[in-house]
Enzyme design. Sequence first.
Site, PDB file in Angstrom:
ATOM      1  N   THR A 178      -8.023   7.477  -1.895  1.00  0.00           N
ATOM      2  CA  THR A 178      -9.415   6.939  -2.083  1.00  0.00           C
ATOM      3  C   THR A 178     -10.331   8.205  -1.771  1.00  0.00           C
ATOM      4  O   THR A 178     -11.257   8.312  -2.337  1.00  0.00           O
ATOM      5  CB  THR A 178      -9.624   6.056  -1.171  1.00  0.00           C
ATOM      6  OG1 THR A 178      -9.170   6.317   0.106  1.00  0.00           O
ATOM      7  CG2 THR A 178      -8.984   4.510  -1.820  1.00  0.00           C
TER       8      THR A 178
ATOM      9  N   LYS B  29      -7.003  14.658   4.704  1.00  0.00           N
ATOM     10  CA  LYS B  29      -6.214  13.278   4.421  1.00  0.00           C
ATOM     11  C   LYS B  29      -5.378  13.586   5.736  1.00  0.00           C
ATOM     12  O   LYS B  29      -4.963  14.449   6.410  1.00  0.00           O
ATOM     13  CB  LYS B  29      -5.577  13.184   3.271  1.00  0.00           C
ATOM     14  CG  LYS B  29      -4.830  14.592   2.874  1.00  0.00           C
ATOM     15  CD  LYS B  29      -4.249  14.442   1.358  1.00  0.00           C
ATOM     16  CE  LYS B  29      -5.300  14.523   0.428  1.00  0.00           C
ATOM     17  NZ  LYS B  29      -5.271  13.319  -0.365  1.00  0.00           N
TER      18      LYS B  29
ATOM     19  N   LYS C  10     -13.741   9.560  -3.394  1.00  0.00           N
ATOM     20  CA  LYS C  10     -15.005  10.126  -2.666  1.00  0.00           C
ATOM     21  C   LYS C  10     -15.424  11.484  -3.110  1.00  0.00           C
ATOM     22  O   LYS C  10     -16.634  11.754  -3.082  1.00  0.00           O
ATOM     23  CB  LYS C  10     -14.582   9.900  -1.201  1.00  0.00           C
ATOM     24  CG  LYS C  10     -14.188   8.657  -0.620  1.00  0.00           C
ATOM     25  CD  LYS C  10     -13.786   8.819   0.845  1.00  0.00           C
ATOM     26  CE  LYS C  10     -12.819   7.807   1.397  1.00  0.00           C
ATOM     27  NZ  LYS C  10     -12.312   8.128   2.679  1.00  0.00           N
TER      28      LYS C  10
ATOM     29  N   HIS D  84       0.784  -1.137   0.075  1.00  0.00           N
ATOM     30  CA  HIS D  84       0.068  -0.042  -0.108  1.00  0.00           C
ATOM     31  C   HIS D  84       0.677   1.230  -0.080  1.00  0.00           C
ATOM     32  O   HIS D  84       0.489   2.534   0.043  1.00  0.00           O
ATOM     33  CB  HIS D  84      -0.857  -0.145   1.404  1.00  0.00           C
ATOM     34  CG  HIS D  84      -2.019  -0.770   1.167  1.00  0.00           C
ATOM     35  ND1 HIS D  84      -3.110  -0.413   0.653  1.00  0.00           N
ATOM     36  CD2 HIS D  84      -2.331  -2.169   1.303  1.00  0.00           C
ATOM     37  CE1 HIS D  84      -4.002  -1.513   0.778  1.00  0.00           C
ATOM     38  NE2 HIS D  84      -3.418  -2.685   1.204  1.00  0.00           N
TER      39      HIS D  84
HETATM   40  C1  LIG Z   1     -10.825   8.193   2.697  1.00  0.00           C
HETATM   41  C2  LIG Z   1     -10.227   8.322   4.098  1.00  0.00           C
HETATM   42  C3  LIG Z   1      -8.538   8.584   4.076  1.00  0.00           C
HETATM   43  C4  LIG Z   1      -7.845   8.523   2.814  1.00  0.00           C
HETATM   44  O1  LIG Z   1      -7.673   9.595   2.303  1.00  0.00           O
HETATM   45  P1  LIG Z   1      -6.746  10.128   1.217  1.00  0.00           P
HETATM   46  O2  LIG Z   1      -6.907  11.320   0.696  1.00  0.00           O
HETATM   47  O3  LIG Z   1      -6.987   8.892   0.285  1.00  0.00           O
HETATM   48  O4  LIG Z   1      -5.262   9.721   1.854  1.00  0.00           O
HETATM   49  C5  LIG Z   1      -8.367   8.878   5.564  1.00  0.00           C
HETATM   50  N1  LIG Z   1      -9.007   8.944   6.325  1.00  0.00           N
HETATM   51  C6  LIG Z   1     -10.421   8.948   6.256  1.00  0.00           C
HETATM   52  C7  LIG Z   1     -11.230   9.252   7.698  1.00  0.00           C
HETATM   53  C8  LIG Z   1     -11.060   8.770   5.208  1.00  0.00           C
HETATM   54  O5  LIG Z   1     -12.452   8.514   5.015  1.00  0.00           O
END
Ligand SMILES: *Cc1c(COP(=O)(O)O)cnc(C)c1O
Length: 803
Positions: free
Chosen positions: A649, A541, A653, A353
């Site tokens: 991810t 993030k 979203k 990852h």
């Molecule tokens: C989706 C998510 C992440 C991952 O975010 P990235 O922008 O892909 O690093 C981290 N924390 C939470 C609470 C999330 O929902």
Amino acid sequence: MDINKDAIKNCILDKLNYHFGVQAIDATPDQYYRACVMIINEILITRQRKFMTDIRKTEAKTVSYLCMEFLLGRSLKSSLYNLGLLDPFDAAINELGYTLEEIFDMEPDAGLGNGGLGRLAACFMESAATLGYSMTGYSILYEYGIFKQQLLNGWQIELPDPWLPGGEVWLNPRPDEACTVKFGGHVKEEWNDYCLQIDYKDFTPVLAIPYDIIISGYQKGRVSLLRLWKATSSEFDLQLFHQGDYLKADEKRTQAEMISKILYPPDHHHEGKRLRLKQQYFLVSASIQDIVRKHLVQYKTLKNFSEKNAIHINETHPALAIPELMRIFLDDYCYDWDEAWNIITNTFSFTNHTIMREALEVWPEELLANLLPRIYHIIKEIQKRYQEALCNKYHFTDEQLKALAIIHNGQIHMANMCLHACHTINGVSKIHSSILQKNVFRNYSALHPEKFYNITNGFNYRRWLCQANPKMCQFISECIGDGFHTDPMQLQRMVMLQDDLAVLNKIAEIKRENKIRLADYIYSATKIKVDINSIFDVQVKRLHEYKRQLLNVMHILYLYDHYLQHSSEELPPRTFLFAAKAAPSYSMAKRIIHLICCLADEINSNPSVNDKLKIIYLEDYRVTLAELLMPAAEISEQISLAGTEASGTGNMKLMINGAITVGTLDGANIEIKEAVGEDNILLFGLRNEEVQLLRKVGYFPSIYLSNPAVRNIIERLNSNIHGESFHDIASYLIGSSDGIADPYMVLADFDSYCHIQKEAARRYSEPILWNKMSLRNIASAGRFAADRAIKEYAEKIWHIKTV
Ligand SMILES: *Cc1c(COP(=O)(O)O)cnc(C)c1O
């Protein structure tokens, strides 16, 4: 049972009466919440039992997903949604004098993970259940999940997060399936007539008790099981107790329970190594014992183990599952080495990852030998046979052997063990998988290119679109029908409506309503009023240098300076939203949080700019906060240095909620570009190849001081922001005299970033153009559904079929 409003109401009243001993009128919202969960849990248990029966009847292969983290967030709303019970529960709760939202707010986030990796694992569980695969997740029942973040004068402080008081109603304890995990002690090997007898003495036993959370699939009645292990010990020293040494009498239990006390933060490499290793082995030993036990109950033999079980190692943390399964085959069932190894290599698969170097896990040989003596023997034997095979078959040089070695220089290399033992290895986006093959794991991939795959990450869009943004979901259903709930590619049909002004206006109106909802929250949390007409520009993030929150800050400083000098300039106002936790020991990340907060204080209190610019830093980024933020976002900041973000991810979203990505060609951004087309994403910055080239010739950021904007910003950091100097960050950015410069090349991408931000502002000023881009992002997000990712894992890696 016919589940209608009245039946639900009666069930709730029963629970209040018999479990809490209260009447409806006296019950607290928390008791209502618990009553609802109990009812849902009973439905889920029934479904779980039925699904298990089907699995057993069809002898379906099962995947066990081992992961140190599952970042579940809240479960009540998503369970009701997937079971189709939102409406009758809403009606029942209303009659009892509450709103369902009030009840949802009683649930704490199950924060059993740090960020993207843990959230991915949680999204996968829902998808597997929806699609009807047999999947069990395994992790630890941490008493404290990820810390709760507070900001005090702009500094992060960490508070414990005791989630169990509100979260435990979801847990189904199964003490009948408890097992023992052994630590320390000594191993003696002795041959009897037909096999090697292992005599393991003086070990410390730790009891692993499983607690199950059942995760509902969408409709269709299928579920995934998440089994969380709690560590404890039944050893209590009555002698010591009688002597009055109460603490000591219970010491063994206290020691054992430390293992499942707290989720470890990442980026943490010094203290607590031993406890972390204990956690990893505790998880894998209990889980592997459980998988073997269940298999034997049904099949009475282990010969067909790999036909009926796929075991997935998610990041290297659970890699000790490999020697643990070997141990059970060799020591408990007298398999010979080759026979056992053959089963192992047909069972395990592995996902990497991150390519952050410091994340490639190694353990000191001595520590492992001391804590897990038998496992250590087995790893040594794996290593010995591996090296022999490499020498005999490939005539490897010492240099090549070193790169692949599982044990080298007193260290055990977990990734190398996974490469050797797993039949399949995958990365999580096209670029990341290619970097794994060409760079991080190049020596191994030259030997076994056929083992490597890409499976781009996905997210559970039923949670992140349908539940988090119900108005948008409703509107999409009105436009294209509700087939997209189970077939995400149908979202593409929205493109047909891209020239329909009424549709574009409706999308804008829903975004505005979501912005108002977020603005209300911001006001309640910070007492700051944000402008609903400003661009909601979102970077949320984990806080990490490679994710480059600093680049975002540089641009804000640039705009700030610009506004101070040309206050009449016609750019749309912007609200910059940040939310991020920093690992507790990561001082640079904490410094960046402080910088953002100081800049926020300065800008938000400067009347000559604060009608144009605002900065909001929301504390305690977590799933529930993300669910509020994503639907209100207009710009999605995905600005990592090319070649550093494995997938991301959050980008997906935000996209499905209609935000436009401002991003580098990194991680899944590249595939987002392919999905939406170049016109609907705002790309900037160095490409991965250019970054590598620049690394080779040397990155000398001081050359960027020829840009007056950069010079200004550096001066500002050096002098003062809200009364504080950020000299350290300035010299990090331009490189200090001893040659240490920002490894993530913020200044190299600064100019390009400012240009694309100007372009973003320009397009935002043309609402039709902007809303059309927004629609195309929503329409193109279907390929990032976790459903697609899970199908790919099922077909290419696990070789499992729907039940
Ligand atoms: C989706 C998510 C992440 C991952 O975010 P990235 O922008 O892909 O690093 C981290 N924390 C939470 C609470 C999330 O929902």
